[in-house]
Design a protein around this motif. Structure first.
Motif, PDB file in Angstrom:
ATOM      1  N   GLN A 217      80.509  63.718  -4.194  1.00 37.21           N
ATOM      2  CA  GLN A 217      79.862  64.915  -5.096  1.00 37.21           C
ATOM      3  C   GLN A 217      78.977  64.500  -6.077  1.00 37.21           C
ATOM      4  O   GLN A 217      77.750  64.856  -6.279  1.00 37.21           O
ATOM      5  CB  GLN A 217      80.809  65.858  -5.296  1.00 37.21           C
ATOM      6  N   ALA A 218      79.627  63.552  -6.999  1.00 37.87           N
ATOM      7  CA  ALA A 218      78.908  63.222  -8.124  1.00 37.87           C
ATOM      8  C   ALA A 218      77.602  62.575  -7.658  1.00 37.87           C
ATOM      9  O   ALA A 218      76.463  62.528  -8.450  1.00 37.87           O
ATOM     10  CB  ALA A 218      79.819  62.095  -9.090  1.00 37.87           C
ATOM     11  N   LYS A 219      77.783  61.664  -6.619  1.00 38.96           N
ATOM     12  CA  LYS A 219      76.520  60.869  -6.109  1.00 38.96           C
ATOM     13  C   LYS A 219      75.379  61.995  -5.714  1.00 38.96           C
ATOM     14  O   LYS A 219      74.375  61.735  -6.054  1.00 38.96           O
ATOM     15  CB  LYS A 219      76.993  59.965  -4.976  1.00 38.96           C
ATOM     16  N   ARG A 220      75.878  63.034  -4.878  1.00 37.41           N
ATOM     17  CA  ARG A 220      74.863  64.138  -4.558  1.00 37.41           C
ATOM     18  C   ARG A 220      74.167  64.774  -5.626  1.00 37.41           C
ATOM     19  O   ARG A 220      73.253  65.084  -5.499  1.00 37.41           O
ATOM     20  CB  ARG A 220      75.521  64.928  -3.517  1.00 37.41           C
ATOM     21  N   LEU A 221      74.856  65.320  -6.609  1.00 39.29           N
ATOM     22  CA  LEU A 221      74.393  66.031  -7.543  1.00 39.29           C
ATOM     23  C   LEU A 221      74.148  65.441  -8.938  1.00 39.29           C
ATOM     24  O   LEU A 221      73.353  65.956  -9.623  1.00 39.29           O
ATOM     25  CB  LEU A 221      75.525  67.420  -7.597  1.00 39.29           C
ATOM     26  N   GLY A 222      74.728  64.441  -9.358  1.00 36.60           N
ATOM     27  CA  GLY A 222      74.615  63.823 -10.590  1.00 36.60           C
ATOM     28  C   GLY A 222      73.442  63.188 -10.813  1.00 36.60           C
ATOM     29  O   GLY A 222      72.708  62.489  -9.890  1.00 36.60           O
ATOM     30  N   GLU A 223      73.100  63.000 -12.154  1.00 37.23           N
ATOM     31  CA  GLU A 223      71.708  62.066 -12.528  1.00 37.23           C
ATOM     32  C   GLU A 223      72.523  60.911 -13.393  1.00 37.23           C
ATOM     33  O   GLU A 223      72.365  59.998 -13.315  1.00 37.23           O
ATOM     34  CB  GLU A 223      70.734  62.760 -13.272  1.00 37.23           C
ATOM     35  N   GLU A 224      73.277  61.578 -14.554  1.00 43.03           N
ATOM     36  CA  GLU A 224      74.065  60.534 -15.213  1.00 43.03           C
ATOM     37  C   GLU A 224      75.597  60.893 -15.150  1.00 43.03           C
ATOM     38  O   GLU A 224      75.904  61.984 -15.002  1.00 43.03           O
ATOM     39  CB  GLU A 224      73.441  61.006 -16.734  1.00 43.03           C
ATOM     40  N   ILE A 225      76.225  59.779 -14.816  1.00 40.12           N
ATOM     41  CA  ILE A 225      77.492  59.704 -14.508  1.00 40.12           C
ATOM     42  C   ILE A 225      78.349  59.280 -15.448  1.00 40.12           C
ATOM     43  O   ILE A 225      78.018  58.336 -16.020  1.00 40.12           O
ATOM     44  CB  ILE A 225      77.954  59.009 -13.227  1.00 40.12           C
ATOM     45  N   ILE A 226      79.265  59.950 -16.035  1.00 39.77           N
ATOM     46  CA  ILE A 226      80.284  59.410 -17.071  1.00 39.77           C
ATOM     47  C   ILE A 226      81.541  59.343 -16.372  1.00 39.77           C
ATOM     48  O   ILE A 226      82.089  60.452 -15.911  1.00 39.77           O
ATOM     49  CB  ILE A 226      80.408  60.438 -18.333  1.00 39.77           C
ATOM     50  N   LEU A 227      82.220  58.191 -16.459  1.00 38.23           N
ATOM     51  CA  LEU A 227      83.731  58.068 -15.830  1.00 38.23           C
ATOM     52  C   LEU A 227      84.630  58.058 -17.148  1.00 38.23           C
ATOM     53  O   LEU A 227      84.651  57.419 -18.119  1.00 38.23           O
ATOM     54  CB  LEU A 227      83.763  56.600 -15.267  1.00 38.23           C
TER      55      LEU A 227
ATOM     56  N   ASN B 105      76.323  47.542  -7.176  1.00 31.71           N
ATOM     57  CA  ASN B 105      77.063  46.599  -7.597  1.00 31.71           C
ATOM     58  C   ASN B 105      77.024  45.875  -9.280  1.00 31.71           C
ATOM     59  O   ASN B 105      77.588  45.230  -9.584  1.00 31.71           O
ATOM     60  CB  ASN B 105      76.768  45.131  -6.819  1.00 31.71           C
ATOM     61  N   ASP B 106      75.885  46.498  -9.893  1.00 33.04           N
ATOM     62  CA  ASP B 106      75.518  46.182 -11.163  1.00 33.04           C
ATOM     63  C   ASP B 106      76.416  47.013 -11.958  1.00 33.04           C
ATOM     64  O   ASP B 106      76.309  46.818 -13.417  1.00 33.04           O
ATOM     65  CB  ASP B 106      74.127  46.336 -11.450  1.00 33.04           C
ATOM     66  N   SER B 107      77.259  47.876 -11.639  1.00 31.96           N
ATOM     67  CA  SER B 107      78.044  48.871 -12.426  1.00 31.96           C
ATOM     68  C   SER B 107      78.895  47.977 -13.124  1.00 31.96           C
ATOM     69  O   SER B 107      79.518  46.805 -12.712  1.00 31.96           O
ATOM     70  CB  SER B 107      78.641  50.147 -11.984  1.00 31.96           C
ATOM     71  N   SER B 108      79.759  48.481 -14.144  1.00 30.09           N
ATOM     72  CA  SER B 108      80.864  47.856 -14.810  1.00 30.09           C
ATOM     73  C   SER B 108      82.062  47.561 -13.769  1.00 30.09           C
ATOM     74  O   SER B 108      82.088  48.183 -12.725  1.00 30.09           O
ATOM     75  CB  SER B 108      81.340  48.639 -16.180  1.00 30.09           C
ATOM     76  N   PRO B 109      82.799  46.524 -14.164  1.00 27.69           N
ATOM     77  CA  PRO B 109      84.006  46.362 -13.235  1.00 27.69           C
ATOM     78  C   PRO B 109      84.926  47.420 -13.395  1.00 27.69           C
ATOM     79  O   PRO B 109      85.361  47.713 -12.177  1.00 27.69           O
ATOM     80  CB  PRO B 109      84.590  45.056 -14.068  1.00 27.69           C
ATOM     81  N   ARG B 110      85.275  48.369 -14.292  1.00 31.91           N
ATOM     82  CA  ARG B 110      85.883  49.402 -14.224  1.00 31.91           C
ATOM     83  C   ARG B 110      85.484  50.591 -13.262  1.00 31.91           C
ATOM     84  O   ARG B 110      86.098  51.156 -12.643  1.00 31.91           O
ATOM     85  CB  ARG B 110      86.255  49.979 -15.627  1.00 31.91           C
ATOM     86  N   VAL B 111      83.987  50.597 -13.384  1.00 29.59           N
ATOM     87  CA  VAL B 111      83.495  51.705 -12.196  1.00 29.59           C
ATOM     88  C   VAL B 111      83.531  51.150 -10.791  1.00 29.59           C
ATOM     89  O   VAL B 111      84.142  51.904  -9.984  1.00 29.59           O
ATOM     90  CB  VAL B 111      81.938  51.716 -12.610  1.00 29.59           C
ATOM     91  N   ARG B 112      83.383  49.829 -10.418  1.00 29.42           N
ATOM     92  CA  ARG B 112      83.645  49.289  -9.245  1.00 29.42           C
ATOM     93  C   ARG B 112      85.215  49.585  -8.766  1.00 29.42           C
ATOM     94  O   ARG B 112      85.333  49.772  -7.463  1.00 29.42           O
ATOM     95  CB  ARG B 112      82.950  47.825  -9.236  1.00 29.42           C
ATOM     96  N   GLN B 113      86.071  49.229  -9.710  1.00 23.89           N
ATOM     97  CA  GLN B 113      87.583  49.719  -9.558  1.00 23.89           C
ATOM     98  C   GLN B 113      87.691  50.668  -9.060  1.00 23.89           C
ATOM     99  O   GLN B 113      88.369  50.982  -8.090  1.00 23.89           O
ATOM    100  CB  GLN B 113      88.236  48.929 -10.817  1.00 23.89           C
ATOM    101  N   PHE B 114      87.396  51.975 -10.025  1.00 21.02           N
ATOM    102  CA  PHE B 114      87.154  53.263  -9.508  1.00 21.02           C
ATOM    103  C   PHE B 114      86.844  53.657  -8.214  1.00 21.02           C
ATOM    104  O   PHE B 114      87.437  54.353  -7.381  1.00 21.02           O
ATOM    105  CB  PHE B 114      86.570  54.180 -10.762  1.00 21.02           C
ATOM    106  N   LEU B 115      85.632  53.270  -7.878  1.00 22.51           N
ATOM    107  CA  LEU B 115      84.969  53.566  -6.670  1.00 22.51           C
ATOM    108  C   LEU B 115      85.510  52.874  -5.559  1.00 22.51           C
ATOM    109  O   LEU B 115      85.540  53.174  -4.377  1.00 22.51           O
ATOM    110  CB  LEU B 115      83.451  53.029  -6.897  1.00 22.51           C
ATOM    111  N   ALA B 116      86.192  51.897  -5.785  1.00 27.02           N
ATOM    112  CA  ALA B 116      87.144  51.156  -4.778  1.00 27.02           C
ATOM    113  C   ALA B 116      88.531  51.733  -4.448  1.00 27.02           C
ATOM    114  O   ALA B 116      89.173  51.442  -3.543  1.00 27.02           O
ATOM    115  CB  ALA B 116      87.440  49.605  -5.231  1.00 27.02           C
ATOM    116  N   GLY B 117      88.814  52.962  -5.237  1.00 31.30           N
ATOM    117  CA  GLY B 117      89.844  53.533  -5.189  1.00 31.30           C
ATOM    118  C   GLY B 117      91.293  52.995  -5.951  1.00 31.30           C
ATOM    119  O   GLY B 117      92.397  53.308  -5.484  1.00 31.30           O
TER     120      GLY B 117
END
Length: 188
Positions: free
Chosen positions: A144-154, A172-184
């Motif tokens: 949903q964040a990907k569909r609606l968001g422009e700027e994302i804050i984790l 894949n250029d996002s921070s390691p913590r973002v990649r960790q979050f997106l990987a579940g």
């Protein structure tokens, strides 16, 4: 969101908005669970507008317009509390949008909704964005964040741990913590 909207006071620090976004009259908020008045659906939308000093004629015009956009026009005379969960959430969103806010705070607006109701709520959010309303939305749904968001804050444990535009956040250029979050994976 409660702090941003002025419903709670910060323990320390302060919250500042650009001049055009200050004050309750330019803001609206929709909670995760709809808060409805013991009135019919139409009166749930017109009452807050009239309380803000909007004429009854204008309030009725805006309420009907937004209810039609939300596919709720046929339910105007129905007691609000008899509506389904998705209809109640759309009604809450319509009530906020009819106030013509410059900024709208959304707290998990699609939590507890089925996919069909989610699509309808997201369509209203997209309408608001297209009409120039700035949206600040809390969601745990990355899609949903990907569909609606422009700027994302984790955020994690009340702290901001990443802030990226949508393209970078979901790359894949996002921070390691973002990649960790997106990987579940759990954030520790």
């Amino acid at each position: 969101l409660r702090l941003l909207h002025g419903l709670s006071k910060p323990d320390w620090g302060r919250i500042e908005f650009p001049k055009d976004y200050r004050g309750k009259e330019v803001q609206a908020m929709v909670f995760q669970r709809p808060i409805l008045l013991r009135r019919d659906a139409l009166a749930n939308v017109t009452f807050p507008m009239e309380a803000r000093g909007i004429s009854k004629i204008r309030a009725l015009h805006l309420a009907r317009m937004w209810m039609e956009r939300a596919q709720l026009g046929h339910l105007m005379g129905t007691p609000a509390r008899r509506l389904s969960g998705g209809e109640q959430q759309r009604l809450s969103l319509v009530r906020a949008l009819a106030l013509e806010p410059k900024i709208l705070f959304l707290d998990e607006p699609c939590a507890h909704l089925d996919p069909s109701a989610t699509v309808k709520v997201e369509a209203l959010v997209e309408d608001a964005i297209k009409s120039g309303v700035k949206i600040i939305m809390v969601t745990h749904d990355a899609a949903q964040a990907k569909r609606l968001g422009e700027e994302i804050i984790l955020m994690h444990q009340g702290k901001m741990i990443a802030q990226h535009n949508k393209m970078k956040f979901f790359s894949n250029d996002s921070s390691p913590r973002v990649r960790q979050f997106l990987a579940g994976e759990p954030l520790v």
